[in-house]
Motif scaffolding. Sequence first.
Motif, PDB file in Angstrom:
ATOM      1  N   VAL A  57       1.231  -1.095  -0.003  1.00 49.90           N
ATOM      2  CA  VAL A  57      -0.020  -0.194  -0.402  1.00 49.90           C
ATOM      3  C   VAL A  57       0.682   1.109  -0.001  1.00 49.90           C
ATOM      4  O   VAL A  57       0.598   2.564  -0.701  1.00 49.90           O
ATOM      5  N   ASN A  58       2.267   1.298   0.087  1.00 49.16           N
ATOM      6  CA  ASN A  58       3.020   2.218   0.372  1.00 49.16           C
ATOM      7  C   ASN A  58       4.257   2.690  -0.805  1.00 49.16           C
ATOM      8  O   ASN A  58       4.819   3.192  -1.107  1.00 49.16           O
ATOM      9  N   VAL A 263      -2.532   3.097  -3.008  1.00 52.92           N
ATOM     10  CA  VAL A 263      -3.588   3.548  -2.507  1.00 52.92           C
ATOM     11  C   VAL A 263      -4.679   4.175  -3.176  1.00 52.92           C
ATOM     12  O   VAL A 263      -5.809   3.858  -3.229  1.00 52.92           O
TER      13      VAL A 263
END
Length: 402
Positions: A57-58, A263
Amino acid sequence: MLLENMTMALHAIRSNKMRSFLTMLGIIIGIASVIAIVSVGDSMRSLYADAYKNVGVNRAIVMVSWRVDDFRMSDYFTLDELDRAKEVFHDKISYMDSDAYASTEAVYGRNKVKYEFQGIDYNYTKVQPTNIIYGRELSEADVRGRRNNVVLEDKGAEQLFGTANCVGKTFRMTINKTTEEYTVVGVYRKDLSPLEAMMMGNGQTQSGFMPYTILTRPSDYFQDLNFYVKDGVDMKTFLPEIARYVAKIKGRPVTDIMTQSVVEQMGSVDSVLGGMSAAVGGIAAISLLVGGIGIMNIMMVSVTERTREIGIRKALGARTGDIMMQFLTESALMSACGGVIGILLGVGIVMIGGSAMGMVPVVKVSVIIVAVGFSALVGIFFGLYPASKAAKADPIDALRYE
């Protein structure tokens, strides 16, 4: 008084079991459909979220947009620019590579297996842990020295070599129009989520890793920077920062630089799935209106059949509000019973379906509460007119009714 009305309502329902069941059927089907559809939608959204978490997600990419009218060769990145970006953002980025990949065919003897290799740096496993079952991960020497070493997934290794333990074996591949021998230095096992397994199906394309420096040959140009930010770094504020940096080194306005994070992709997919689930759930909820009309119809029949009963109750002192509450209670109870059965049916369908597909179904308590409440409201709403008609009946006329 409420307990008495509920007792009378249950007696009326039991007196006409089949008719009551058929009346509730519309509510049962409506509630079951809504719960099943909304739960399937929530389950899919949860699975997609898990799949994106596996990607990271990063994670994000940055590039000069291909939509610009004057895209030029200098808009591509070089290995020196990648190394420089690592130095500039070392305090915010935990990993960066060229996002290079290659689709090719691995050849070992008579065996040929289609592969998609992802180009990675030696520290890739720090941001995406890999379950190495044989051999080792790619090393810094593999990446810097541009060694033809690869790490294969166990399934692909079995197809190519007949065994997953193939460390040290070599095979041929053609990458960027150059055919060379490659050596297996490691084998990993990937635990797929149910959604990933469904999406990949029984495809014949296998996966593996190799140094990203191999995939950028011979020109050493590539289109985007793929990176993972460190924990605690706000992706929303960092993306404009790295976009400004790329715009500066490429001599481009910031508007020509494109960034995209996992995201953002998650948000887009979740929004689409949520909208689809709500739309289909709304369509399924129409059957609740049909069920409500059925309740109104049967309550009108019940009022007609019990006209004499209404007259007797009024003659004995029952007020208009008492008669109305009696029939409203019966209508609401019938609808609520249908709602409970519909909930059990809907949850059962979701659980069975999830078990058959290897998924963990998501059934929200809030959906169940809303479903029960809505079914009761449907019963009350569609029972108002029959109850009002019963309450307004003239006791003299009602006693004369045969």
